[in-house]
Design a protein around this motif. Structure first.
Motif, short mmCIF file in Angstrom:
data_model
loop_
_atom_site.label_atom_id
_atom_site.label_comp_id
_atom_site.label_asym_id
_atom_site.label_seq_id
_atom_site.Cartn_x
_atom_site.Cartn_y
_atom_site.Cartn_z
N GLY A 115 -17.06 -18.68 -7.50
CA GLY A 115 -15.87 -19.46 -7.24
C GLY A 115 -15.60 -19.75 -5.77
O GLY A 115 -16.30 -19.28 -4.87
N TYR A 116 -14.54 -20.49 -5.58
CA TYR A 116 -14.13 -21.04 -4.28
C TYR A 116 -14.09 -19.96 -3.19
O TYR A 116 -13.42 -18.95 -3.30
CB TYR A 116 -12.74 -21.64 -4.46
CG TYR A 116 -12.16 -22.41 -3.30
CD1 TYR A 116 -12.38 -23.77 -3.18
CD2 TYR A 116 -11.37 -21.77 -2.36
CE1 TYR A 116 -11.82 -24.49 -2.13
CE2 TYR A 116 -10.81 -22.48 -1.30
CZ TYR A 116 -11.03 -23.83 -1.19
OH TYR A 116 -10.49 -24.54 -0.15
N GLU A 117 -14.87 -20.21 -2.12
CA GLU A 117 -14.87 -19.41 -0.90
C GLU A 117 -15.19 -17.93 -1.13
O GLU A 117 -14.75 -17.06 -0.37
CB GLU A 117 -13.56 -19.58 -0.12
CG GLU A 117 -13.39 -20.99 0.42
CD GLU A 117 -12.29 -21.11 1.45
OE1 GLU A 117 -11.43 -20.21 1.53
OE2 GLU A 117 -12.28 -22.13 2.17
N ALA A 118 -15.98 -17.64 -2.14
CA ALA A 118 -16.46 -16.28 -2.33
C ALA A 118 -17.50 -15.96 -1.25
O ALA A 118 -18.16 -16.86 -0.71
CB ALA A 118 -17.06 -16.10 -3.72
N ARG A 119 -17.65 -14.68 -0.97
CA ARG A 119 -18.60 -14.21 0.04
C ARG A 119 -19.52 -13.17 -0.61
O ARG A 119 -19.06 -12.25 -1.26
CB ARG A 119 -17.88 -13.57 1.23
CG ARG A 119 -16.93 -14.51 1.98
CD ARG A 119 -17.69 -15.57 2.75
NE ARG A 119 -16.82 -16.43 3.54
CZ ARG A 119 -16.36 -17.60 3.11
NH1 ARG A 119 -16.67 -18.03 1.90
NH2 ARG A 119 -15.59 -18.33 3.89
N VAL A 120 -20.82 -13.36 -0.39
CA VAL A 120 -21.81 -12.44 -0.93
C VAL A 120 -22.52 -11.77 0.24
O VAL A 120 -23.12 -12.45 1.08
CB VAL A 120 -22.83 -13.18 -1.82
CG1 VAL A 120 -23.83 -12.19 -2.41
CG2 VAL A 120 -22.10 -13.95 -2.93
N GLY A 142 -17.21 -23.70 -0.35
CA GLY A 142 -17.00 -22.59 0.56
C GLY A 142 -17.73 -21.31 0.23
O GLY A 142 -17.56 -20.30 0.92
N VAL A 143 -18.56 -21.30 -0.80
CA VAL A 143 -19.36 -20.11 -1.10
C VAL A 143 -20.31 -19.85 0.07
O VAL A 143 -20.98 -20.77 0.56
CB VAL A 143 -20.15 -20.29 -2.41
CG1 VAL A 143 -21.17 -19.17 -2.59
CG2 VAL A 143 -19.20 -20.32 -3.60
N GLY A 153 -12.59 -16.31 -3.71
CA GLY A 153 -12.21 -15.41 -2.64
C GLY A 153 -12.77 -14.01 -2.74
O GLY A 153 -12.49 -13.18 -1.87
N ALA A 154 -13.57 -13.74 -3.73
CA ALA A 154 -14.14 -12.40 -3.88
C ALA A 154 -15.14 -12.13 -2.75
O ALA A 154 -15.78 -13.04 -2.23
CB ALA A 154 -14.84 -12.26 -5.23
N VAL A 155 -15.25 -10.85 -2.38
CA VAL A 155 -16.24 -10.42 -1.40
C VAL A 155 -17.13 -9.39 -2.07
O VAL A 155 -16.69 -8.28 -2.39
CB VAL A 155 -15.57 -9.82 -0.14
CG1 VAL A 155 -16.64 -9.32 0.83
CG2 VAL A 155 -14.67 -10.86 0.53
#
Length: 229
Positions: free
Chosen positions: A133-138, A83-84, A153-155
């Motif tokens: 990690g899982y589903e992080a957004r950059v 999910g990245v 989950g970090a943005v």
């Protein structure tokens, strides 16, 4: 384990083999699996993503189209969880005027100004040995320093220092993995540029966190250049 032949070829799309002899198709070496003119990925960086039904480049960077004014650049030995997503600059709406609505796209008008504005955000760059990690957004134009860890989950809307651990929305530095002197020594050492055989020989030092021992394995710069770094 010091034999480079024991390590997967960086151009093999599926680096993991299951006990029954089949490939783990959810884990892909990025350099082998990505076919996109605007994405560059270094050797041994991989993604493990449970959604295998669409093109990997589209999953990782869904708004990045061939010929876009920005790139996604990924270093060596990075690890991306399920999910990245990289929200690159071409996802941005026009913000210089009074509305963010992309009228020109729907009206079939020239979008040169949109492209120029997107290009101002710059490339998205991931250093070496980065774990996301899982589903992080950059977000667009972010640079993630080598050795960084990005929590699930970090943005990320700001650059991340090398060897920082970041978490949250918006992401903040939670702690540094090492003191400044150690970070400087690691960046100078740049073990990720070494030939894979040397890295495997030095594996015990890497795993033990023994920087002095790792430094003793450092090859000459010519050897690193010959490795294609």
């Amino acid at each position: 384990m010091t034999d480079p032949a024991a390590f997967p070829d960086p151009l093999a799309p599926y680096p993991l083999t299951l006990p029954d002899g089949s490939s783990h198709e959810e884990t892909l070496f990025l350099r082998a699996a990505l076919d996109h003119p605007n994405i560059e990925a270094g050797d041994y960086s991989y993604s493990t993503d449970f959604d295998t039904g669409t093109d990997l480049a589209h999953r990782l960077a869904p708004y990045l189209y061939p010929g876009a004014p920005e790139r996604l650049v990924i270093g060596r030995f990075c690890a991306f969880a399920h999910g990245v997503r990289f929200i690159t600059a071409s996802a941005m709406h026009p913000m210089r005027g009074l509305s963010t609505y992309p009228f020109r796209i729907f009206a079939g008008l020239d979008i040169g100004a949109y492209r120029a504005e997107a290009g101002n955000h710059g490339d998205t760059v991931v250093g070496h040995d980065v774990w996301i990690g899982y589903e992080a957004r950059v977000m667009p134009g972010v640079t993630i320093g080598s050795g960084a860890i990005v929590a699930s989950g970090a943005v990320l809307s700001r650059d991340v220092p090398p060897y920082a651990v970041v978490a949250g929305n918006p992401a903040r530095v939670v702690r540094m993995r090492h003191d400044p002197e150690t970070v400087a020594r690691l960046l100078a050492l740049a073990w990720w540029d070494w030939p894979i055989g040397t890295i495997l020989e030095a594996l015990s030092a890497i795993e033990a966190g023994d920087l002095a021992a790792l430094e003793r394995f450092a090859p000459s710069r010519d050897d690193c250049d010959a490795n294609g770094s």
